[in-house]
Design an enzyme around this catalytic site. Structure first.
Site, PDB file in Angstrom:
ATOM      1  N   ARG A  43      77.946  59.668  19.007  1.00 17.91           N
ATOM      2  CA  ARG A  43      76.851  59.516  18.046  1.00 17.91           C
ATOM      3  C   ARG A  43      75.494  59.325  18.705  1.00 17.91           C
ATOM      4  O   ARG A  43      74.478  59.747  18.165  1.00 17.91           O
ATOM      5  CB  ARG A  43      77.131  58.324  17.139  1.00 17.91           C
ATOM      6  CG  ARG A  43      78.276  58.650  16.195  1.00 17.91           C
ATOM      7  CD  ARG A  43      78.313  57.696  15.071  1.00 17.91           C
ATOM      8  NE  ARG A  43      79.325  58.109  14.120  1.00 17.91           N
ATOM      9  CZ  ARG A  43      79.743  57.367  13.120  1.00 17.91           C
ATOM     10  NH1 ARG A  43      79.224  56.171  12.932  1.00 17.91           N
ATOM     11  NH2 ARG A  43      80.646  57.820  12.287  1.00 17.91           N
ATOM     12  N   ASP A 152      69.523  52.210   1.229  1.00 22.09           N
ATOM     13  CA  ASP A 152      70.370  52.403   2.410  1.00 22.09           C
ATOM     14  C   ASP A 152      69.528  52.065   3.634  1.00 22.09           C
ATOM     15  O   ASP A 152      68.298  52.202   3.608  1.00 22.09           O
ATOM     16  CB  ASP A 152      70.864  53.854   2.496  1.00 22.09           C
ATOM     17  CG  ASP A 152      72.078  54.013   3.397  1.00 22.09           C
ATOM     18  OD1 ASP A 152      73.200  54.167   2.874  1.00 22.09           O
ATOM     19  OD2 ASP A 152      71.898  53.984   4.641  1.00 22.09           O
TER      20      ASP A 152
HETATM   21  C1  LIG Z   1      80.336  55.439   4.046  1.00 16.04           C
HETATM   22  S1  LIG Z   1      78.733  55.330   3.342  1.00 16.04           S
HETATM   23  C2  LIG Z   1      79.119  54.785   1.690  1.00 16.04           C
HETATM   24  C3  LIG Z   1      78.302  55.506   0.630  1.00 16.04           C
HETATM   25  C4  LIG Z   1      78.657  55.135  -0.808  1.00 16.04           C
HETATM   26  N1  LIG Z   1      78.422  53.736  -1.075  1.00 16.04           N
HETATM   27  C5  LIG Z   1      80.086  55.494  -1.132  1.00 16.04           C
HETATM   28  O1  LIG Z   1      80.923  54.607  -1.256  1.00 16.04           O
HETATM   29  O2  LIG Z   1      80.387  56.694  -1.234  1.00 16.04           O
HETATM   30  C6  LIG Z   1      78.107  53.834   4.111  1.00 16.04           C
HETATM   31  C7  LIG Z   1      76.591  53.697   4.050  1.00 16.04           C
HETATM   32  O3  LIG Z   1      76.229  52.361   4.402  1.00 16.04           O
HETATM   33  C8  LIG Z   1      74.993  52.417   5.079  1.00 16.04           C
HETATM   34  N2  LIG Z   1      74.791  51.168   5.829  1.00 16.04           N
HETATM   35  C9  LIG Z   1      75.404  50.751   6.972  1.00 16.04           C
HETATM   36  N3  LIG Z   1      74.929  49.560   7.345  1.00 16.04           N
HETATM   37  C10 LIG Z   1      74.009  49.188   6.428  1.00 16.04           C
HETATM   38  C11 LIG Z   1      73.169  48.051   6.260  1.00 16.04           C
HETATM   39  N4  LIG Z   1      73.178  47.047   7.135  1.00 16.04           N
HETATM   40  N5  LIG Z   1      72.335  48.018   5.185  1.00 16.04           N
HETATM   41  C12 LIG Z   1      72.315  49.041   4.290  1.00 16.04           C
HETATM   42  N6  LIG Z   1      73.074  50.137   4.398  1.00 16.04           N
HETATM   43  C13 LIG Z   1      73.923  50.211   5.448  1.00 16.04           C
HETATM   44  C14 LIG Z   1      75.103  53.649   5.948  1.00 16.04           C
HETATM   45  O4  LIG Z   1      73.847  54.134   6.350  1.00 16.04           O
HETATM   46  C15 LIG Z   1      75.866  54.618   5.017  1.00 16.04           C
HETATM   47  O5  LIG Z   1      74.997  55.485   4.335  1.00 16.04           O
END
Ligand SMILES: C[S@@+](CC[C@H](N)C(=O)[O-])C[C@H]1O[C@@H](n2cnc3c(N)ncnc32)[C@H](O)[C@@H]1O
Length: 280
Positions: A43, A152
């Protein structure tokens, strides 16, 4: 172990992995176990190359130096997992339409406000699905004080989410009826959200593990498939912060492999395997 890479590939050592891991934890609350050493390399190595550095060490020195803040944000974006889809876990959207939206509609028709939050919205499929569900159960919602906050930590995915444009193949998860009601053709092979639905979501960059600027409470919060990347203490702290942001009787939806620990439910009662209700 010092891993020398083939020409053109940046050097990557165990110390570099530990350093990236510390940064991910401190900046975003994201925890990488030892098994993710190669994942971290795949990554981050592109960022190392694009920023013009020959090794992770030089790149990380740059990121952590004064003036490295922009690149720090890019590094965090590179470290996130953004897999998502429309109407992922259908039971949540059925529950939203049948239980939450009717109550929210009564509230806003009586002069109140209705707020929903997609707390890790990735590329937007989740908040747009929430908006479609709201309008299905409450067709004139966009004429009232109803908003879907979509946040996000990754600014790239937030921009994509706000554009509201998706390849047709991905939009297949949206019924034909909803596609024709909420979307229009865009280019050769994409669809774009159009009309009143566009006024519902508000997209913002927000780190769930930092301070939150918004005030007020939510009728429901979707915080799904994100705490799996956090350690247990970070997870439990977050559940309680989210519980504080729910209206009495409001709902928290979590991912299929996530749970609020039963020893510390922060006033949340489990009403289905991945649905919690705040005490009324
Ligand atoms: C796997 S996706 C989930 C998307 C959606 N909630 C779903 O369930 O389909 C996880 C998301 O969490 C975000 N993320 C990770 N750490 C985070 C943080 N500390 N604060 C906000 N978002 C975060 C990532 O950027 C990513 O877009």
């Amino acid at each position: 172990m010092n891993t020398m890479r083939p020409a053109g590939e940046p050097d990557y050592t165990d110390a570099d992995f530990q350093r990236v891991r510390r940064i991910a934890q401190e900046e975003a609350g994201i925890y990488f176990p030892d098994t993710k050493r190669t994942l971290v390399y795949s990554r981050v190595s592109r960022r190392v190359r694009e920023a013009g550095h020959a090794s992770f060490q030089r790149y990380l020195d740059f990121v952590q130096a004064p003036g490295g803040r922009n690149e720090m944000e890019k590094l965090i974006c590179a470290l996130t997992t953004n897999v998502t889809s429309f109407f992922r876990e259908k039971t949540h959207f059925t529950h939203l339409e049948e239980v939450v939206v009717p109550r929210l509609a009564a509230q806003v028709r009586a002069g109140g406000r209705g707020r929903l939050w997609s707390a890790a919205c990735s590329t937007g499929q989740e908040p747009w699905s929430i908006a479609m569900s709201v309008l299905s159960a409450f067709p004139d919602a966009h004429g009232h004080d109803v908003r879907v906050l979509a946040t996000d930590i990754n600014s790239d995915v937030v921009s994509q989410a706000a554009a509201g444009i998706y390849p047709r193949a991905e939009a297949e998860a949206i019924s034909a009826e909803k596609q024709s009601r909420f979307m229009e053709p865009y280019g050769d092979d994409a669809l774009r959200f159009t009309g009143g639905i566009r006024s519902l979501p508000a997209f913002r960059v927000l780190n769930l593990n930092a301070d939150w600027p918004m005030k007020g409470t939510f009728a429901a919060i979707f915080c799904r498939n994100v705490v799996i990347y956090f350690d247990e203490a970070t997870r439990e702290r977050l559940w309680c912060r989210l519980a504080e942001r729910l209206e009495p009787g409001g709902f928290l939806y979590v991912g299929h492999s996530e749970r609020v620990a039963s020893k510390n439910q922060c006033g949340l009662e489990q009403v289905a395997p991945t649905i919690y209700r705040k005490e009324p």
